[in-house]
Scaffold this motif. Structure first.
Motif, mmCIF file in Angstrom:
data_model
loop_
_atom_site.group_PDB
_atom_site.id
_atom_site.type_symbol
_atom_site.label_atom_id
_atom_site.label_comp_id
_atom_site.label_asym_id
_atom_site.label_seq_id
_atom_site.Cartn_x
_atom_site.Cartn_y
_atom_site.Cartn_z
ATOM 1 N N ASN A 187 -7.893 -5.236 -1.616
ATOM 2 C CA ASN A 187 -9.134 -4.448 -1.661
ATOM 3 C C ASN A 187 -8.844 -2.968 -1.450
ATOM 4 O O ASN A 187 -9.359 -2.109 -2.173
ATOM 5 N N ARG A 188 -8.004 -2.685 -0.467
ATOM 6 C CA ARG A 188 -7.689 -1.278 -0.167
ATOM 7 C C ARG A 188 -6.821 -0.664 -1.254
ATOM 8 O O ARG A 188 -6.944 0.532 -1.550
ATOM 9 N N LEU A 189 -5.939 -1.456 -1.858
ATOM 10 C CA LEU A 189 -5.059 -0.953 -2.913
ATOM 11 C C LEU A 189 -5.870 -0.439 -4.094
ATOM 12 O O LEU A 189 -5.529 0.583 -4.705
ATOM 13 N N ARG A 190 -6.932 -1.118 -4.425
ATOM 14 C CA ARG A 190 -7.784 -0.669 -5.534
ATOM 15 C C ARG A 190 -8.458 0.654 -5.188
ATOM 16 O O ARG A 190 -8.605 1.526 -6.042
ATOM 17 N N THR A 191 -8.847 0.825 -3.936
ATOM 18 C CA THR A 191 -9.436 2.092 -3.501
ATOM 19 C C THR A 191 -8.410 3.207 -3.543
ATOM 20 O O THR A 191 -8.684 4.320 -3.996
ATOM 21 N N LEU A 192 -7.190 2.905 -3.080
ATOM 22 C CA LEU A 192 -6.119 3.897 -3.096
ATOM 23 C C LEU A 192 -5.784 4.326 -4.517
ATOM 24 O O LEU A 192 -5.462 5.489 -4.762
ATOM 25 N N GLY A 193 -5.862 3.380 -5.448
ATOM 26 C CA GLY A 193 -5.581 3.707 -6.839
ATOM 27 C C GLY A 193 -6.508 4.786 -7.354
ATOM 28 O O GLY A 193 -6.076 5.716 -8.050
ATOM 29 N N LEU A 204 0.799 -1.226 0.000
ATOM 30 C CA LEU A 204 0.000 0.000 0.000
ATOM 31 C C LEU A 204 0.836 1.284 0.000
ATOM 32 O O LEU A 204 0.361 2.325 -0.442
ATOM 33 N N GLY A 205 2.044 1.227 0.534
ATOM 34 C CA GLY A 205 2.856 2.434 0.620
ATOM 35 C C GLY A 205 2.371 3.416 1.654
ATOM 36 O O GLY A 205 2.747 4.587 1.648
ATOM 37 N N SER A 206 1.522 2.944 2.568
ATOM 38 C CA SER A 206 0.943 3.812 3.590
ATOM 39 C C SER A 206 0.884 3.071 4.910
ATOM 40 O O SER A 206 0.252 2.009 5.005
ATOM 41 N N LEU A 252 7.307 -0.427 -7.116
ATOM 42 C CA LEU A 252 6.142 -1.271 -6.853
ATOM 43 C C LEU A 252 4.840 -0.571 -7.235
ATOM 44 O O LEU A 252 3.860 -1.225 -7.601
ATOM 45 N N GLU A 253 4.853 0.763 -7.167
ATOM 46 C CA GLU A 253 3.667 1.526 -7.562
ATOM 47 C C GLU A 253 3.316 1.329 -9.032
ATOM 48 O O GLU A 253 2.174 1.539 -9.442
ATOM 49 N N THR A 254 4.294 0.944 -9.829
ATOM 50 C CA THR A 254 4.046 0.785 -11.267
ATOM 51 C C THR A 254 3.481 -0.596 -11.604
ATOM 52 O O THR A 254 3.149 -0.855 -12.761
ATOM 53 N N LEU A 255 3.389 -1.469 -10.613
ATOM 54 C CA LEU A 255 2.819 -2.794 -10.831
ATOM 55 C C LEU A 255 1.312 -2.777 -10.624
ATOM 56 O O LEU A 255 0.788 -1.982 -9.838
ATOM 57 N N ALA A 256 0.623 -3.666 -11.308
ATOM 58 C CA ALA A 256 -0.805 -3.856 -11.062
ATOM 59 C C ALA A 256 -0.971 -4.450 -9.666
ATOM 60 O O ALA A 256 -0.045 -5.079 -9.135
ATOM 61 N N PRO A 257 -2.131 -4.267 -9.031
ATOM 62 C CA PRO A 257 -2.312 -4.737 -7.652
ATOM 63 C C PRO A 257 -1.918 -6.192 -7.413
ATOM 64 O O PRO A 257 -1.166 -6.485 -6.474
ATOM 65 N N VAL A 258 -2.389 -7.112 -8.236
ATOM 66 C CA VAL A 258 -2.064 -8.522 -8.022
ATOM 67 C C VAL A 258 -0.579 -8.779 -8.275
ATOM 68 O O VAL A 258 0.069 -9.552 -7.561
ATOM 69 N N GLU A 259 0.003 -8.109 -9.272
ATOM 70 C CA GLU A 259 1.441 -8.242 -9.538
ATOM 71 C C GLU A 259 2.237 -7.792 -8.313
ATOM 72 O O GLU A 259 3.219 -8.432 -7.926
ATOM 73 N N ARG A 260 1.810 -6.708 -7.725
ATOM 74 C CA ARG A 260 2.504 -6.177 -6.554
ATOM 75 C C ARG A 260 2.436 -7.171 -5.396
ATOM 76 O O ARG A 260 3.434 -7.428 -4.720
ATOM 77 N N TYR A 313 -4.836 12.968 -6.888
ATOM 78 C CA TYR A 313 -3.848 13.497 -5.948
ATOM 79 C C TYR A 313 -3.131 14.691 -6.567
ATOM 80 O O TYR A 313 -2.794 14.689 -7.754
ATOM 81 N N VAL A 314 -2.871 15.704 -5.760
ATOM 82 C CA VAL A 314 -2.192 16.912 -6.245
ATOM 83 C C VAL A 314 -0.681 16.701 -6.232
ATOM 84 O O VAL A 314 -0.088 16.448 -5.181
ATOM 85 N N GLY A 315 -0.052 16.788 -7.409
ATOM 86 C CA GLY A 315 1.394 16.624 -7.504
ATOM 87 C C GLY A 315 1.817 15.165 -7.456
ATOM 88 O O GLY A 315 1.016 14.251 -7.655
#
Length: 312
Positions: free
Chosen positions: A84-90, A42-44, A129-137, A96-98
Motif C-alpha cells: 500500500n505504501r509503495l504505491r503511494t511512494l511511487g 520501500l527503500g526507506s 528493485l526500484e525497476t520492478l512493479a510493486p507486486v514483482e518486488r 522528486y527533484v533529481g
C-alpha cells in the motif's frame, strides 16, 4: 459486585494480559525480519518503521488462537502494508527533484557476512528493485531473499500460487540481467574504497582514474534540498573531475570516514563535523562502477541514530 463475578473478571484480565504478552513477544522476535522486508520493498527506513507500526496495530488485534504460523502471518501483514505504501511512494517519486536513491542504512559487520542479505540490501540491488512493479518486488524479496514458499507468498500478495510462480520467474530474470558483473570480496572492497578515499582526499586525479571503471556512473540525491547532480554522470574522467572540482570549492572542513552501509563498505562525509553525504559504492571485478551519493537530509536522519542491525 459478587466474589464470583470478581473472579471471572480477574480471569478475563489475566487471559487478556497473557495474549498481549504473547503478541508482543512474537512481534519482537520477528521485528528485524519484518523491518528488512519492508525496507527492501520501500527503500526507506522511515517508511519501513511506519509499516512496522501499522503491522503492530493490526497484529495486536488478532486472535492468536486462530493463527497457525505467526511468523508467516506477520510477514503477510507487513507485505500488504508495504505494498500500500509503495504505491503511494511511487506517486511521490514522480515529482522528486533529481535522482531518487534509497535511504542508506548503517549495518553491522555480521550483515556483510551474510552475502545473500548484504547483496539484497546493497544500493545497487535496491536500485534494481526500484525497476520492478510493486507486486514483482514483493514476490522477489519474499522468495529470493527470505525463501518463503509460493503458498505463503500467494497469501501475502493476494495472488494464486501459480501466478506467484510466474511473477517470481519474471522478476528473477529481470534482476539477474542487472546484477553486478563479478563477485568482489569484502577485503577487496575495503582496499578499493581506501584507494578511492586516498585519491579524493589528496586530489589525485590519476589515482581516481585508476580505481574507477571507465563506465562508472555517479548518482546524486539531494532531494531538491541540497545541491547534487540532477542526472547520472557517466565515465571515469567526468566523474573524477567533477568530484575533485567540487571538493576544491569547499570552504568548510571535510572529513571522510569508512562505514558499513547497506551491507557494504561506504564513506560517510562530514562538513565541519556535521553529517553531509553518504557515498555508497558498487564494485565490479575490482573497480568502482557505481557511486551513490545521498545528501538529502531527510534520508540521513536514520544514519544519525545508532547502527541498525538487519538480520533474518
Amino acid at each position: 459486585m459478587t466474589s464470583e463475578n470478581s473472579g471471572r473478571e480477574q480471569d478475563d484480565a489475566t487471559g487478556g494480559g497473557a495474549a498481549a504478552d504473547a503478541a508482543t513477544e512474537d512481534f519482537v522476535a520477528h521485528r528485524n525480519l519484518l523491518f528488512t522486508v519492508a525496507y527492501e520493498m520501500l527503500g526507506s527506513a522511515a517508511d519501513a518503521e511506519d509499516v512496522l507500526q501499522e503491522t503492530w496495530l493490526r497484529w495486536a488485534g488478532v486472535d492468536l488462537d486462530t493463527v497457525h504460523d505467526r511468523r508467516a502471518y506477520l510477514v503477510r501483514i507487513t507485505t500488504r502494508q508495504a505494498l500500500n505504501r509503495l504505491r503511494t511512494l511511487g506517486r511521490r517519486k514522480e515529482s522528486y527533484v533529481g535522482s531518487w536513491l534509497p535511504e542508506p542504512l548503517l549495518t553491522t559487520p555480521d550483515v556483510a557476512e551474510d552475502v545473500e542479505l548484504a547483496d539484497s540490501v546493497s544500493m545497487a540491488m535496491m536500485l534494481v528493485l526500484e525497476t520492478l512493479a510493486p507486486v514483482e518486488r514483493a514476490v522477489f524479496v519474499l522468495r529470493e531473499v527470505f525463501d518463503l514458499g509460493y503458498d505463503e507468498i500467494a497469501e501475502a500478495v493476494e495472488k494464486s500460487p501459480a501466478a506467484v510462480r510466474q511473477i517470481a520467474h519474471r522478476a528473477r530474470a529481470h534482476v539477474a540481467a542487472r546484477r553486478p558483473r563479478g563477485e568482489v570480496s569484502a577485503a577487496e572492497s575495503r582496499r578499493a574504497l581506501a584507494a578511492f578515499q586516498r585519491a579524493v582526499e589528496t586530489g589525485d586525479l590519476q589515482g581516481l582514474l585508476d580505481i574507477l571503471s571507465p563506465d562508472v556512473v555517479l548518482l546524486g540525491d539531494g532531494g531538491g534540498i541540497k545541491q547534487a547532480v540532477l542526472r547520472p554522470i557517466i565515465g571515469a574522467d567526468k566523474v573524477a573531475r567533477l568530484m575533485l572540482g567540487g571538493l576544491g570549492k569547499l570552504d568548510m572542513a571535510m572529513s571522510m570516514d569508512p562505514a558499513q552501509v547497506n551491507g557494504h563498505p561506504a564513506l560517510v562525509v562530514r562538513l565541519d563535523g556535521e553529517l553531509d553525504t553518504v557515498v555508497a559504492v558498487r564494485f565490479d571485478e575490482g573497480r568502482i562502477t557505481g557511486l551513490y551519493a545521498v545528501r538529502n537530509p531527510e534520508k540521513l536522519s536514520y544514519m544519525r541514530e545508532e547502527a541498525t542491525t538487519l538480520s533474518r
